[in-house]
Design an enzyme around this catalytic site. Structure first.
Site, PDB file in Angstrom:
ATOM      1  N   HIS A  21       0.835  -1.201   0.000  1.00 57.76           N
ATOM      2  CA  HIS A  21       0.000   0.000   0.000  1.00 57.76           C
ATOM      3  C   HIS A  21       0.869   1.248   0.000  1.00 57.76           C
ATOM      4  CE1 HIS A  21      -3.332   2.682   0.597  1.00 57.76           C
ATOM      5  NE2 HIS A  21      -2.762   3.182   1.677  1.00 57.76           N
ATOM      6  N   SER A  22       0.547   2.197  -0.875  1.00 57.54           N
ATOM      7  CA  SER A  22       1.228   3.484  -0.966  1.00 57.54           C
ATOM      8  C   SER A  22       2.728   3.235  -1.206  1.00 57.54           C
ATOM      9  CB  SER A  22       0.950   4.307   0.298  1.00 57.54           C
ATOM     10  OG  SER A  22       1.190   5.666   0.090  1.00 57.54           O
ATOM     11  N   MET A  23       3.626   3.692  -0.351  1.00 55.05           N
ATOM     12  CA  MET A  23       5.037   3.391  -0.555  1.00 55.05           C
ATOM     13  C   MET A  23       5.265   1.897  -0.682  1.00 55.05           C
ATOM     14  SD  MET A  23       8.397   4.293   1.800  1.00 55.05           S
ATOM     15  CE  MET A  23       8.459   2.801   2.793  1.00 55.05           C
TER      16      MET A  23
END
Length: 261
Positions: A94-96
């Site tokens: 998720h995300s990074m």
């Protein structure tokens, strides 16, 4: 941080299993911890093991120096993940963490060893469309406000001066890593051959459709995108639905594949 990590150092068994049919390996967001995925242990069916990456400079690795670059972080994870491919494996980031999962998949492919059976990315633009936060050198208050606006972090931790002093260095280090990061652009050497799914929140102002669709160039296999109600951290409230969708779209590896026959 060492150049090569061990499984116990780099991954936590959020939901261990002695002989899993599926191993779901999760990679947290910037400033995130393996503990973020702890609620998933109660949401997956029998036979699914859930592992979560333990980035340096937080939780049990609080005294370790944070990674300065994506390559440094992946260098450690690639060695630590080498022994996990004895069953069907899915990477979720998720995300990074989406970029971490993507770069780790590429590195494993380049080494000629096993790779995940599917890649699931979330809340992040595809190669060439990833967002640089530009907050690594922001003041503490500005950085805290930006993190809290995204959600996914306990406000009490960042509003408490003593706790903030403990957790903010890791958050800042991750944002600096993202500012320095340039994704592998898909080419014959780096494009993946596994199904890829891009998840996102329908109200995530950090993403535009073109950024999500950019993930389609990262694989020769099938690509699909799916949204869930919510913002950047939609997965907190939609974890059950997300996991059902993920597991329904995970190809189950055969024994002959795993044995290399």
């Amino acid at each position: 941080m060492s150049a090569g990590g061990t499984p116990d150092l780099c991954f936590r068994a959020v939901r261990p299993h002695p002989a899993p049919a599926v191993r779901l390996v999760c990679f947290p967001h910037a400033g995130g911890t393996a503990n973020f995925f702890r609620p998933w242990a109660a949401l997956v069916p029998d036979g699914v093991e859930v592992l979560a990456a333990k980035y340096p400079a937080r939780e049990t690795r609080f005294l370790d120096e944070p990674a300065q670059t994506m390559a440094e972080l992946v260098d450690e994870l690639v060695d630590a993940s080498a022994g996990m491919f004895d069953t069907t494996v899915a990477f979720f980031g998720h995300s990074m963490g989406a970029s971490v999962a993507y770069e780790l998949s590429i590195r494993l492919r380049e080494r000629g060893g096993p790779v995940p059976d599917a890649l699931f990315v979330s809340g992040r633009g595809g190669p060439g469309r990833e967002r640089r936060p530009g907050l690594a050198d922001a003041g503490d208050d500005e950085l805290v406000d930006a993190v809290l606006e995204l959600g996914g972090t306990d406000p009490g931790v960042l509003r408490d001066p003593a706790l903030r002093e403990l957790v903010l260095p890791a958050i800042r280090a991750d944002y600096r890593l993202l500012d320095r990061y340039t994704a592998h652009r898909p080419d014959e050497r780096s494009v993946l051959d596994i199904p890829l799914t891009a998840y996102h929140g329908s109200d995530d102002t950090e993403l535009v459709p073109e950024a999500i669709d950019a993930w389609s160039a990262a694989t020769r296999s099938t690509f699909r995108a799916r949204s869930f109600p919510g913002g950047h951290f939609y997965l907190v409230g939609a974890a059950g639905d997300l996991l059902r969708d993920l597991l329904q779209h995970l190809p189950i590896a055969t024994a002959t594949k795993r044995e290399g026959l």
